[in-house]
Write a protein that holds these residues in place. Structure first.
Motif, PDB file in Angstrom:
ATOM      1  N   SER A 111      50.168  33.001  31.689  1.00  0.00           N
ATOM      2  CA  SER A 111      50.505  34.162  32.512  1.00  0.00           C
ATOM      3  C   SER A 111      49.281  34.715  33.228  1.00  0.00           C
ATOM      4  CB  SER A 111      51.143  35.251  31.640  1.00  0.00           C
ATOM      5  OG  SER A 111      50.259  35.658  30.608  1.00  0.00           O
ATOM      6  N   LYS A 112      48.141  34.751  32.530  1.00  0.00           N
ATOM      7  CA  LYS A 112      46.917  35.258  33.150  1.00  0.00           C
ATOM      8  C   LYS A 112      46.434  34.294  34.225  1.00  0.00           C
ATOM      9  CE  LYS A 112      43.693  38.298  33.593  1.00  0.00           C
ATOM     10  NZ  LYS A 112      44.006  39.669  34.054  1.00  0.00           N
ATOM     11  N   LYS A 114      48.254  32.431  36.153  1.00  0.00           N
ATOM     12  CA  LYS A 114      49.083  32.647  37.333  1.00  0.00           C
ATOM     13  C   LYS A 114      48.626  33.886  38.087  1.00  0.00           C
ATOM     14  CE  LYS A 114      53.907  32.853  38.803  1.00  0.00           C
ATOM     15  NZ  LYS A 114      55.323  32.838  38.369  1.00  0.00           N
ATOM     16  N   GLU A 115      48.286  34.931  37.343  1.00  0.00           N
ATOM     17  CA  GLU A 115      47.806  36.170  37.963  1.00  0.00           C
ATOM     18  C   GLU A 115      46.483  35.950  38.697  1.00  0.00           C
ATOM     19  OE1 GLU A 115      45.981  40.393  36.334  1.00  0.00           O
ATOM     20  OE2 GLU A 115      47.591  39.430  35.183  1.00  0.00           O
ATOM     21  N   ALA A 118      46.914  34.040  41.894  1.00  0.00           N
ATOM     22  CA  ALA A 118      47.438  34.921  42.942  1.00  0.00           C
ATOM     23  C   ALA A 118      46.302  35.704  43.588  1.00  0.00           C
ATOM     24  CB  ALA A 118      48.471  35.878  42.353  1.00  0.00           C
ATOM     25  N   THR A 119      45.341  36.142  42.790  1.00  0.00           N
ATOM     26  CA  THR A 119      44.188  36.862  43.320  1.00  0.00           C
ATOM     27  C   THR A 119      43.336  35.949  44.195  1.00  0.00           C
ATOM     28  OG1 THR A 119      44.124  38.304  41.377  1.00  0.00           O
ATOM     29  CG2 THR A 119      42.123  38.177  42.712  1.00  0.00           C
ATOM     30  N   GLN A 133      50.215  28.723  44.543  1.00  0.00           N
ATOM     31  CA  GLN A 133      51.147  29.103  43.493  1.00  0.00           C
ATOM     32  C   GLN A 133      52.148  27.996  43.183  1.00  0.00           C
ATOM     33  OE1 GLN A 133      51.274  31.490  41.446  1.00  0.00           O
ATOM     34  NE2 GLN A 133      49.924  33.082  42.250  1.00  0.00           N
ATOM     35  N   LYS A 147      46.346  36.560  25.060  1.00  0.00           N
ATOM     36  CA  LYS A 147      46.427  37.274  26.330  1.00  0.00           C
ATOM     37  C   LYS A 147      45.201  38.140  26.596  1.00  0.00           C
ATOM     38  CE  LYS A 147      51.480  37.398  26.518  1.00  0.00           C
ATOM     39  NZ  LYS A 147      52.680  38.263  26.620  1.00  0.00           N
TER      40      LYS A 147
END
Length: 349
Positions: A111-112, A114-115, A118-119, A133, A147
């Protein structure tokens, strides 16, 4: 009153006109790249409907010329009224490499990752961000489920800092719980040592085989050890000055990750190993070329002499090459290798 309002409207338009060229630049950055262009009409509509600015084609031409001349933006076009930004601070290939590094890092949760990607995508056009992405990188890589890894790294860096808020800071110790899997439930982790805290003096963060490690001086064992960052939990700063400087300085960081196999320690020895010639690249990837000796043995083989941590993990690394590799010196290490293999053989008798 009507005249005042009319003058204010004109003043407002003039204020908007001052940064119209910057809005054109913003649009080009977000919606164009070497593969995607926009028309002058696209820019006119954007300025009108998004920012309430009326513009004509000629003013768009002037804005683009100013961006080229004053800001050095590499804008292609003008002929036919279409524009595209050809280069930026980070090319798309640069962004792709950054994204691949994020996806490859085991210590970053899915999840991190993917974040973060995106940045990274925000440094390119919206089309490039979408591509980053949608592309799949290293889908077989086992990702960490931790996490808070990046927060842990931040805490460790704060402990090691020699300055904080511009003022001198004495590096300090940290405490944490070190987690492990159990066969009872492989999807859960439990704290080692029955939940007792580890207390260490952090010195360096290392990345090896996609994992993040902390190199630290252990108060209890009084030696330098390594810890997987994604297995650490409840990391806290302690109001105690860091110790173990002499032990840390005794380590050769340039070769540390090359000679410590899988981050397991053992007795440091100078070992000579014989390999078949096609394995030369693989061996150099492992040992490097500094403070390592390579020699031709015969037409089909070569030998490498390097400092290694002699341990079961080292022997396991040798085993993967089967009859294509052999420890030839020193004799006692070769004998240890033989005993290691005999213990494995007994399991199959």
């Amino acid at each position: 009153m009507a005249n005042i309002a009319k003058n204010n409207d004109k003043g407002g338009k003039r204020e908007h006109q001052k940064y119209k060229a910057l809005l054109v630049a913003k649009y080009l950055l977000e919606f164009t790249d070497e593969n995607h262009s926009c028309s002058a009409l696209d820019l006119i509509d954007y300025l009108k409907y998004e920012h309430g600015i009326e513009a004509e084609r000629k003013s768009i031409y002037r804005d683009v010329a100013a961006l080229r001349d004053e800001l050095g933006m590499d804008i292609d076009g003008g002929q036919g009224g279409r524009y595209r930004l050809m280069s930026r601070k980070f090319e798309f290939d640069d962004l792709r490499i950054l994204a691949e590094c994020v996806y490859a890092a085991r210590f970053i949760s899915a999840s991190k990752a993917k974040e973060l990607v995106a940045t990274i995508g925000e440094m390119g056009s919206t089309y490039q961000a979408e591509t980053l992405q949608n592309e799949t990188f290293l889908i077989d890589r086992v990702k960490s489920t931790q996490k808070g890894t990046l927060n842990i790294i931040s805490t460790i860096n704060a402990a090691m800092a020699k300055k904080q808020d511009g003022k001198p800071h004495t590096p300090q110790k940290i405490s944490f719980k070190y987690m492990k899997h159990t066969i009872d439930n492989v999807n859960e982790v439990v704290a080692r040592r029955k939940g007792a805290d580890y207390k260490v003096s952090p010195y360096r963060l290392l990345i090896n085989d996609g994992n993040y490690y902390l190199l630290a001086y252990n108060d209890g064992t009084q030696d330098i050890r390594t810890y997987r960052i994604d297995r650490m939990k409840d990391v806290k700063l302690l109001p105690e000055a860091r110790e173990g400087k002499e032990a840390f300085n005794a380590i050769d960081l340039r070769t540390y990750t090359q000679r410590v196999f899988s981050m397991f320690s053992g007795e440091k020895r100078r070992v000579t190993i014989r390999f078949i010639n096609p394995l030369l690249d693989t061996v150099i990837d492992r040992f490097g070329t500094k403070e390592v000796s390579y020699m031709k043995d015969d037409d089909r083989h070569f030998t490498v002499s390097a400092d290694v941590e002699v341990s079961n993990q080292f022997f396991s690394w040798i085993v993967q090459f089967g009859n294509k590799a052999k420890i030839v010196y020193p004799v006692d290490v070769a004998e240890e290798m033989k005993k290691f293999l005999e213990k494995i053989l007994v399991r199959y008798e």
